[in-house]
Motif scaffolding. Structure first.
Motif, PDB file in Angstrom:
ATOM      1  N   LEU B  50     -14.081  22.934  67.166  1.00  0.00           N
ATOM      2  CA  LEU B  50     -14.050  24.398  67.294  1.00  0.00           C
ATOM      3  C   LEU B  50     -14.944  24.835  68.456  1.00  0.00           C
ATOM      4  CD1 LEU B  50     -14.236  26.189  63.831  1.00  0.00           C
ATOM      5  CD2 LEU B  50     -12.670  26.656  65.703  1.00  0.00           C
ATOM      6  N   TRP B 126      -8.204  28.621  60.683  1.00  0.00           N
ATOM      7  CA  TRP B 126      -8.876  28.204  61.910  1.00  0.00           C
ATOM      8  C   TRP B 126      -8.354  28.853  63.190  1.00  0.00           C
ATOM      9  CZ3 TRP B 126      -6.219  25.864  65.752  1.00  0.00           C
ATOM     10  CH2 TRP B 126      -5.036  25.193  65.425  1.00  0.00           C
ATOM     11  N   LEU B 130     -10.917  30.315  65.876  1.00  0.00           N
ATOM     12  CA  LEU B 130     -10.920  29.876  67.272  1.00  0.00           C
ATOM     13  C   LEU B 130     -10.746  31.073  68.207  1.00  0.00           C
ATOM     14  CD1 LEU B 130     -10.977  27.523  69.232  1.00  0.00           C
ATOM     15  CD2 LEU B 130      -8.516  27.341  69.011  1.00  0.00           C
ATOM     16  N   THR B 198     -21.099  29.078  65.432  1.00  0.00           N
ATOM     17  CA  THR B 198     -19.974  28.456  64.729  1.00  0.00           C
ATOM     18  C   THR B 198     -20.065  28.530  63.200  1.00  0.00           C
ATOM     19  OG1 THR B 198     -20.979  26.294  65.033  1.00  0.00           O
ATOM     20  CG2 THR B 198     -19.256  26.908  66.585  1.00  0.00           C
ATOM     21  N   ASP B 208     -16.336  23.980  57.939  1.00  0.00           N
ATOM     22  CA  ASP B 208     -17.113  23.292  58.960  1.00  0.00           C
ATOM     23  C   ASP B 208     -18.323  22.644  58.288  1.00  0.00           C
ATOM     24  OD1 ASP B 208     -18.584  25.515  58.358  1.00  0.00           O
ATOM     25  OD2 ASP B 208     -19.424  25.685  60.362  1.00  0.00           O
TER      26      ASP B 208
END
Lengths: 249, 257
Positions: B50, B126, B130, B198, B208
């Motif tokens: 990512l 995701w 992103l 992140t 994650d």
């Protein structure tokens, strides 16, 4: 006028009702959240500037151990995500405080989200502020400090009357950046459940399913805060830069 | 050089740090690690790609954004400036939630999106993570690149034009390399900030490394240990990023006044 606007833009009327300040609308909640965010940001910024001043003076004038410990502090805080620091400091801080109170024979207390938020974000801000202020203090010409010493000023007086006013215009751009980070970092407290602007927004959006309306409204509130404070810092900079020839960062 | 670093007080500090680590290793609970090792590796991998993809997409958007602001006509410069102000003026968490909940609730209303080939991806979290991370990096780096493009002396560009280089060649061989070299120290810092951003994707169900640690905490009621290990992991990644950028700087700032 309003009716005409509603007829060309069908979604507007429902958005206006949703955002109105009285209870069917959620505008009041959003504004309360924004006020909470602002209080935390102000508190964290103040704590950060305080830690930063001490840290910068320690890094520049402290002994070798102080300097190394401060280097560890600034490196770790600037490399680990704020979210993890918030969780760690929140749990560890509450734990340590309660153990301390237990030693004194007091009852454990619940730390308010507000105090925890200010404390944790203040420690994070302090690491960045240390670096900003250290750079600014370092770029004050040595001759000025020597002149102050020659006039018989002590270290405190030198700092108050020479170092501080001379470094302020150099530090302001960095501090203004830090303030913007502080306002935006308050959003992270949403994750530990403190009802600041972002969490209020998510609750409002979740229960009405009007995601765009509320998130865009909250975005506008944040933008208003950052743009206004940008103006304020710009004004402060021109004000404190007056009569300083070399002060161009 | 090496001897400077090993002053007596540093030896003492390192001994104290090692002592604390040994104490933490012996007295704290680490028995959950083998059970969650595989999940942790997957989470770490997800964090890393990512990060890498959002850096790549974000930076390739930042170049035109910076160029438009530094040298573009008004109708390109103004929107680019507005984009950067919007991104930099609002919290990333809000942007992530706006994109995930907002777009995510909008898309299913259109049958042609649901029937498209992309739909299996758009149902996952995701792509939204992103997108949000990339837009954020683009906004911050657009501003950095604006300053970098502006800081290249104009005389050099004029000289290159006078040598008969085409506008594109001037950009590729003179303007861009120097702007990049000047921006590198700032970009290194910004990349660490992007790494620190992140874990926010965990709030929109992307698993994650941060989300894995949260799950360990929920499953086992061990509070500090997963967070400490997580902090160590981020510290190592941030250190590697800093080293990488130092290498890039040494390599690309050669011969720059």
């Amino acid at each position: 006028m309003l009716d005409w606007l509603y007829s060309v833009w069908p979604g507007l009327e429902s958005s206006v009702t949703l955002l109105s300040l009285e209870p069917p609308g959620w505008g009041g909640n959003l504004l309360r959240g924004a006020a909470n965010s602002l209080i935390i940001a102000l508190g964290a910024f103040a704590v950060g500037c305080f830690i930063g001043t001490l840290g910068a003076l320690g890094k520049l004038g402290g002994g070798p151990v102080t300097r190394d410990l401060l280097a560890v502090y600034t490196t770790v805080v600037r490399a680990v995500p704020e979210l993890i620091l918030i969780l760690l400091l929140y749990y560890a801080g509450t734990d340590l405080l309660n153990q301390f109170l237990q030693l004194l024979g007091q009852r454990p207390i619940e730390i308010s989200g507000l105090a925890a938020g200010i404390g944790v974000l203040g420690i994070v801000q302090g690491a960045y502020a240390t670096e900003v202020l250290r750079g600014a203090i370092q770029s004050v010409p040595r001759g000025q400090l020597e002149a102050a010493r020659a006039y018989g000023m002590g270290p405190v007086q030198t700092f108050r009357r020479v170092t501080f006013p001379a470094m302020l215009p150099l530090a302001l751009p960095g501090l203004s950046n830090l303030w913007l980070i502080a306002t935006k970092d308050t959003a992270l407290l949403a994750i530990v459940g403190f009802s600041e602007l972002t969490l209020e927004t998510r609750q409002a959006a979740g229960s009405t399913r009007a995601y765009f309306t509320f998130f865009l409204a909250a975005g506008a509130l944040y933008l208003l805060m950052t743009l206004l404070s940008g103006r304020l810092f710009g004004w402060l900079e021109t004000r404190f830069r007056r009569g300083q020839a070399g002060a161009r960062a | 050089m090496r001897r400077d670093r090993l002053q007596p007080h540093r030896v003492g500090l390192i001994a104290v740090a090692l002592g604390v680590m040994v104490w933490a290793g012996l007295t704290m609970r680490w028995d959950w690690i083998p059970r969650y090792a595989e999940l942790g590796a997957q989470g770490l991998w997800r964090t890393l790609w990512l990060l890498a993809l959002s850096l790549l997409i974000g930076f390739s958007m930042a170049l035109p954004l910076g160029l438009a602001q530094a040298a573009g006509p008004f109708w390109l410069a103004a929107p680019a400036r507005w984009f950067c102000t919007l991104i930099r003026g609002t919290p990333l968490l809000l942007q992530i939630w706006l994109i995930y909940y907002g777009l995510g609730s909008l898309f299913p209303q259109y049958p042609w999106i649901r029937q498209s080939e992309l739909w299996p991806y758009l149902r996952q979290a995701w792509p939204y993570a992103l997108l949000a991370l990339s837009l954020s990096y683009a906004g911050y780096e657009g501003e950095v690149m604006r300053g970098a493009f502006k800081s290249v002396p104009h005389g050099q560009l004029e000289a290159a034009r006078a040598y008969g280089l085409s506008r594109f060649a001037v950009f590729r061989r003179i303007w861009l390399p120097q702007a990049l070299a000047r921006a590198l120290p700032t970009l290194g810092g910004e990349t660490v900030l992007q790494l620190k951003a992140t874990p926010l994707v965990a709030t929109i169900t992307v698993i994650d490394i941060y989300a894995v640690a949260s799950r360990v905490r929920q499953d086992t009621f061990v509070i500090y240990e997963p967070l400490l290990l997580l902090a160590l992991i981020y510290l190592i990644i941030a250190g590697l990023i800093a080293l990488g950028f130092r290498w890039l700087e040494r390599r690309f700032t050669r011969g720059l006044a």
